[in-house]
Scaffold this active site. Structure first.
Site, PDB file in Angstrom:
ATOM      1  N   LYS A  73      32.986  48.534  46.149  1.00 27.78           N
ATOM      2  CA  LYS A  73      33.636  47.761  47.210  1.00 27.78           C
ATOM      3  C   LYS A  73      32.745  47.567  48.423  1.00 27.78           C
ATOM      4  O   LYS A  73      32.834  46.553  49.106  1.00 27.78           O
ATOM      5  CB  LYS A  73      34.955  48.419  47.621  1.00 27.78           C
ATOM      6  CG  LYS A  73      36.045  48.255  46.583  1.00 27.78           C
ATOM      7  CD  LYS A  73      37.415  48.484  47.197  1.00 27.78           C
ATOM      8  CE  LYS A  73      38.508  48.330  46.153  1.00 27.78           C
ATOM      9  NZ  LYS A  73      39.813  48.787  46.646  1.00 27.78           N
ATOM     10  N   LYS A 131      44.682  39.292  39.808  1.00 23.15           N
ATOM     11  CA  LYS A 131      45.388  38.460  40.780  1.00 23.15           C
ATOM     12  C   LYS A 131      44.426  37.548  41.532  1.00 23.15           C
ATOM     13  O   LYS A 131      44.832  36.578  42.140  1.00 23.15           O
ATOM     14  CB  LYS A 131      46.152  39.346  41.756  1.00 23.15           C
ATOM     15  CG  LYS A 131      45.288  40.384  42.450  1.00 23.15           C
ATOM     16  CD  LYS A 131      46.132  41.532  42.972  1.00 23.15           C
ATOM     17  CE  LYS A 131      45.232  42.669  43.441  1.00 23.15           C
ATOM     18  NZ  LYS A 131      45.920  43.931  43.562  1.00 23.15           N
ATOM     19  N   LYS A 158      39.230  41.311  33.019  1.00 22.05           N
ATOM     20  CA  LYS A 158      40.567  41.873  33.214  1.00 22.05           C
ATOM     21  C   LYS A 158      41.493  40.823  33.802  1.00 22.05           C
ATOM     22  O   LYS A 158      41.060  39.984  34.588  1.00 22.05           O
ATOM     23  CB  LYS A 158      40.493  43.045  34.214  1.00 22.05           C
ATOM     24  CG  LYS A 158      40.536  44.419  33.547  1.00 22.05           C
ATOM     25  CD  LYS A 158      40.338  45.521  34.554  1.00 22.05           C
ATOM     26  CE  LYS A 158      41.628  46.171  34.969  1.00 22.05           C
ATOM     27  NZ  LYS A 158      41.426  47.454  35.688  1.00 22.05           N
TER      28      LYS A 158
END
Ligand code: TRP
Length: 354
Positions: free
Chosen positions: A115, A220, A217
């Site tokens: 991240k 969203k 994957k």
């Protein structure tokens, strides 16, 4: 065996819309656990500001995760459903854990490295300390079991390391305060305050991939809405997305080994298996040799009958925010009672005047 009463805790971040992957991978498991365990399910809003400080509409995101919990069947009366920021013990215990954990532990976390990217110096301090807050979430309730995805395994190990170090460093104070419990740590049983929490890791079998690319994957953040089934999609949208899902031209194999190298086929069979609670082998024993032109309508029908009621309930709940807010308030009050007792004990152990 530890002497702690079994308790399940898990958290979901209020970022982005929920989809089939979240449902099959996490939420459905939460629902199953509530039959046999005391469960606390938390919308982790404090975690949501670690990667990005300002959010478009955090309140509606928090309500949406809560609605998904309820729509999936979590009973907020028998268990506890609340949002993290309501209970100040999370941030308070996280601070103490920041002083237990070492910077090196945090720097090693894969999720932080991913991240933070290349510009680590510019990541928020909260992003670095994220696992310490996660440990606080779990240990504030002295939870013994945590259902999480594969990607959270390292954070769970760190939670265990924090509990072990706290129990060791404060062992005499824990005994003196009379709040210790026998904790199994490796070969030894010591007098500790925090349990060594066990992860309940979901297998790769429940990893749901994008409907447009079997190598990615379901996410969203994918720009294509056709790549995922959202937990707010209605029956028509669900059926349409399955019909438009990417496939290959071959018929289905009659055994799972035949799915190797066929990521899209593997994913659709996996979704069928997960929704019907059967194994892939079992699904293929029925559909082996058949084409997608037959398999897809069967999958669409299954998805509509099994998910349709959940997504319908989700939309109904979202139209009733006052009800969701009342559930979160009640859950927060009950969570706080447990949290306050822990914080009193921890302050006594650490040696603060109170
Ligand atoms: N880090 C978890 C995730 O991104 C969310 C989370 C926060 C969590 N606190 C938790 C999960 C405590 C389990 C237990 O998925």
């Amino acid at each position: 065996m530890s002497a702690f009463a079994p308790r399940v805790f898990s958290g979901v971040q209020p970022t982005g819309n929920l989809h089939l992957g979240n449902y099959l991978g996490a939420i459905r498991k939460f629902v199953a656990l509530q039959e046999s365990q005391d469960c606390i399910y938390c919308v982790v809003d404090l975690h949501a500001i670690t990667a990005q400080l300002v959010h478009e509409d955090l309140k509606s995101q928090i309500r949406s995760i809560t609605a998904a919990f309820l729509a999936a069947g979590i009973d907020p009366k028998r268990h506890i459903v609340f949002n993290q920021s309501r209970v100040s013990g999370h941030a308070e215990l996280a601070w103490i854990f920041n002083c237990v954990a070492r910077i090196g532990w945090m720097n090693r976390m894969t999720q932080f490295k991913e991240k933070a990217g290349k510009d680590r110096e510019n990541a928020s301090l909260g992003l670095l300390a994220y696992p310490s807050l996660m440990a606080a979430d779990i240990l504030l309730y002295r939870a013994t079991h945590v259902p999480v995805g594969d990607d959270q395994k390292q954070h769970l190990e760190l939670t265990r390391d924090i509990a072990i170090k706290f129990n060791n460093d404060f062992s005499e104070r824990i005994a003196a305060a009379g709040v210790g419990t026998p904790v199994q740590m490796g070969e030894e049983t010591v007098n500790g305050y925090f349990p060594i929490t066990e992860p309940l890791i979901e297998g790769p079998a429940t990893r749901v991939m994008s409907l447009k690319d079997g190598a990615k994957k379901m996410s969203k953040s994918d720009p294509s809405d056709l790549s995922r089934i959202n937990l707010t999609d209605d029956a028509d949208q669900i059926a349409r997305k399955i019909k438009k899902a990417k496939t290959d031209p071959d018929a289905l194999p009659s055994e799972p080994a035949g799915l190797a190298g066929r990521a899209e086929a593997d994913n659709l069979v996996g979704i069928f298996a997960a929704l019907s609670e059967r194994s892939k082998a079992d699904v293929l024993s029925e559909f082996g040799g058949r084409n997608f032109s037959e398999f897809k309508p069967a999958l669409a029908e299954l998805a509509v009958t099994s998910l349709g009621p959940v997504t319908g309930e989700m939309r109904r709940l979202l139209a009733e925010p006052a009800h969701i807010d009342a559930v979160l308030k009640d859950g927060g009050d009950r969570a706080n009672e447990i949290a306050e007792q822990t914080m009193r004990d921890v302050k006594e152990i650490v040696g603060f005047l109170q």
